[in-house]
Design a protein around this motif. Sequence first.
Motif, mmCIF file in Angstrom:
data_model
loop_
_atom_site.group_PDB
_atom_site.id
_atom_site.type_symbol
_atom_site.label_atom_id
_atom_site.label_comp_id
_atom_site.label_asym_id
_atom_site.label_seq_id
_atom_site.Cartn_x
_atom_site.Cartn_y
_atom_site.Cartn_z
ATOM 1 N N CYS A 79 0.810 -1.225 0.000
ATOM 2 C CA CYS A 79 0.000 0.000 0.000
ATOM 3 C C CYS A 79 0.841 1.272 0.000
ATOM 4 C CB CYS A 79 -0.925 0.015 1.216
ATOM 5 S SG CYS A 79 -2.136 -1.327 1.242
ATOM 6 N N SER A 80 2.117 1.156 0.357
ATOM 7 C CA SER A 80 3.027 2.315 0.435
ATOM 8 C C SER A 80 2.403 3.486 1.196
ATOM 9 C CB SER A 80 3.424 2.774 -0.976
ATOM 10 O OG SER A 80 4.069 1.740 -1.676
ATOM 11 N N PRO A 81 1.971 3.264 2.435
ATOM 12 C CA PRO A 81 1.303 4.345 3.176
ATOM 13 C C PRO A 81 2.295 5.352 3.755
ATOM 14 C CG PRO A 81 1.501 2.440 4.578
ATOM 15 C CD PRO A 81 2.062 2.029 3.229
ATOM 16 N N ASP A 82 1.753 6.494 4.138
ATOM 17 C CA ASP A 82 2.537 7.506 4.847
ATOM 18 C C ASP A 82 2.375 7.358 6.358
ATOM 19 O OD1 ASP A 82 3.293 9.062 2.410
ATOM 20 O OD2 ASP A 82 1.108 9.309 2.289
ATOM 21 N N LEU A 83 1.277 6.703 6.773
ATOM 22 C CA LEU A 83 0.979 6.552 8.200
ATOM 23 C C LEU A 83 0.266 5.226 8.426
ATOM 24 C CD1 LEU A 83 0.848 7.961 11.068
ATOM 25 C CD2 LEU A 83 -1.448 8.720 10.406
ATOM 26 N N PHE A 84 0.599 4.581 9.545
ATOM 27 C CA PHE A 84 -0.067 3.336 9.941
ATOM 28 C C PHE A 84 -0.730 3.576 11.287
ATOM 29 C CE2 PHE A 84 -0.230 -0.822 12.011
ATOM 30 C CZ PHE A 84 -0.738 -1.632 11.005
ATOM 31 N N VAL A 85 -2.025 3.304 11.356
ATOM 32 C CA VAL A 85 -2.801 3.511 12.580
ATOM 33 C C VAL A 85 -3.356 2.168 13.034
ATOM 34 C CG1 VAL A 85 -4.816 4.624 13.600
ATOM 35 C CG2 VAL A 85 -3.422 5.865 11.943
ATOM 36 N N SER A 109 10.443 -1.649 10.486
ATOM 37 C CA SER A 109 10.820 -2.420 9.300
ATOM 38 C C SER A 109 10.580 -1.674 7.992
ATOM 39 C CB SER A 109 10.051 -3.748 9.263
ATOM 40 O OG SER A 109 10.351 -4.532 10.399
ATOM 41 N N LEU A 110 9.507 -0.886 7.944
ATOM 42 C CA LEU A 110 9.141 -0.218 6.694
ATOM 43 C C LEU A 110 9.406 1.282 6.712
ATOM 44 C CD1 LEU A 110 5.731 -2.023 5.965
ATOM 45 C CD2 LEU A 110 8.041 -2.698 5.258
ATOM 46 N N GLY A 111 9.746 1.817 7.884
ATOM 47 C CA GLY A 111 10.010 3.251 7.970
ATOM 48 C C GLY A 111 8.765 4.102 7.855
ATOM 49 N N VAL A 112 7.604 3.510 8.151
ATOM 50 C CA VAL A 112 6.331 4.228 8.080
ATOM 51 C C VAL A 112 5.953 4.694 9.487
ATOM 52 C CG1 VAL A 112 3.867 4.041 7.535
ATOM 53 C CG2 VAL A 112 5.566 2.879 6.100
#
Length: 349
Positions: A79-85, A109-112
Amino acid sequence: MAKFKVVHYINQFYAGIGGEEKADHMPEAIKGAVGPGLAFQAAFGEQAEIVATIVCGDSFYNENMEKARETILGMVKQCSPDLFVAGPAFNAGRYGVACGDIASSVQNSLGVKALSGMYLENPGVDLYKKSIYLIETKNSAVDMRNAIKKMVSLGLKLLKSEEILTPQEEGYLKRGFRKNYFADKRGSHRAIDMLIQKMKKDPFTTEFAMPTFDRVNPNPAIKDMSQTKIAIVTSGGIVPKGNPDHIESSSASKYGKYDISKFRDLTDQDHETAHGGYDPTFANLDSDRVIPVDVLRDMEKEGRIGELFNFFYATTGNGTSVANAKAFAAEIAKDLISNDVQAVILTST
């Protein structure tokens, strides 16, 4: 300006899939916002979009943590998100552990950038408060609207790389970090001001809060064990074969009471452990290693103790919330007293 992309993680309950009977639901990615994600989306407005919701059963995640983590990380990466909630989890122990683990894993791991929300006594707090921001919530979903408002506010700050202020100002749980800042008065003046406020019994806020611990006064020593009725209580997860009450392997929401009146010795044919926090091999081979029924029966026969109570109580202690543990203890103690039990052997792992 393009909207920020957000991925939201929830459990099977908030996804509308089911309750405990669906807690083994495997990770699933759903396009767009689901359940509480709809309120998150409304709060984000035009600034961010929930592009996917990832759902996983609480039991599946906690009992298959490495597999669940790896699977979900793959879904998030696509998904290449900018934020994970994640969440909010409130006081749900397994949900809190899952939210904390996957959010910190996504960030590391993903730097998100990632965050979640939990009640202070959720076991996920102590495990993950230093890894990610955790918005402080009340202990149930009645606080959903307020929790989402604070999580969105902090999430947008993370997305925009704005300065994150103090826990009191932003609403997140203290992370155990100390940060230097310039104060209007030097420390000696501030200390005297607080002392004067304390002496006047006026409210004041300390700059270095000390931890608080429960203190339990011990009962007087038992004078004659040969006349004493003893019970066994364990957080080591010992249950009859098959775990008939389905006690969770971690973050327990229940305990069991089990009859041992016909047992002088526990074997791998009749008992096992439901605990997920230690290697169960030896406990499954001989559950007396966790609850010493065999030794207590010998002591009972020899007259060294008066009587072994014919029931034992069991739950799993790892990750179980303080609130649940206190509730279990209150119910168990009431039952013990009503059965004239005078002493308890409490075992863990």
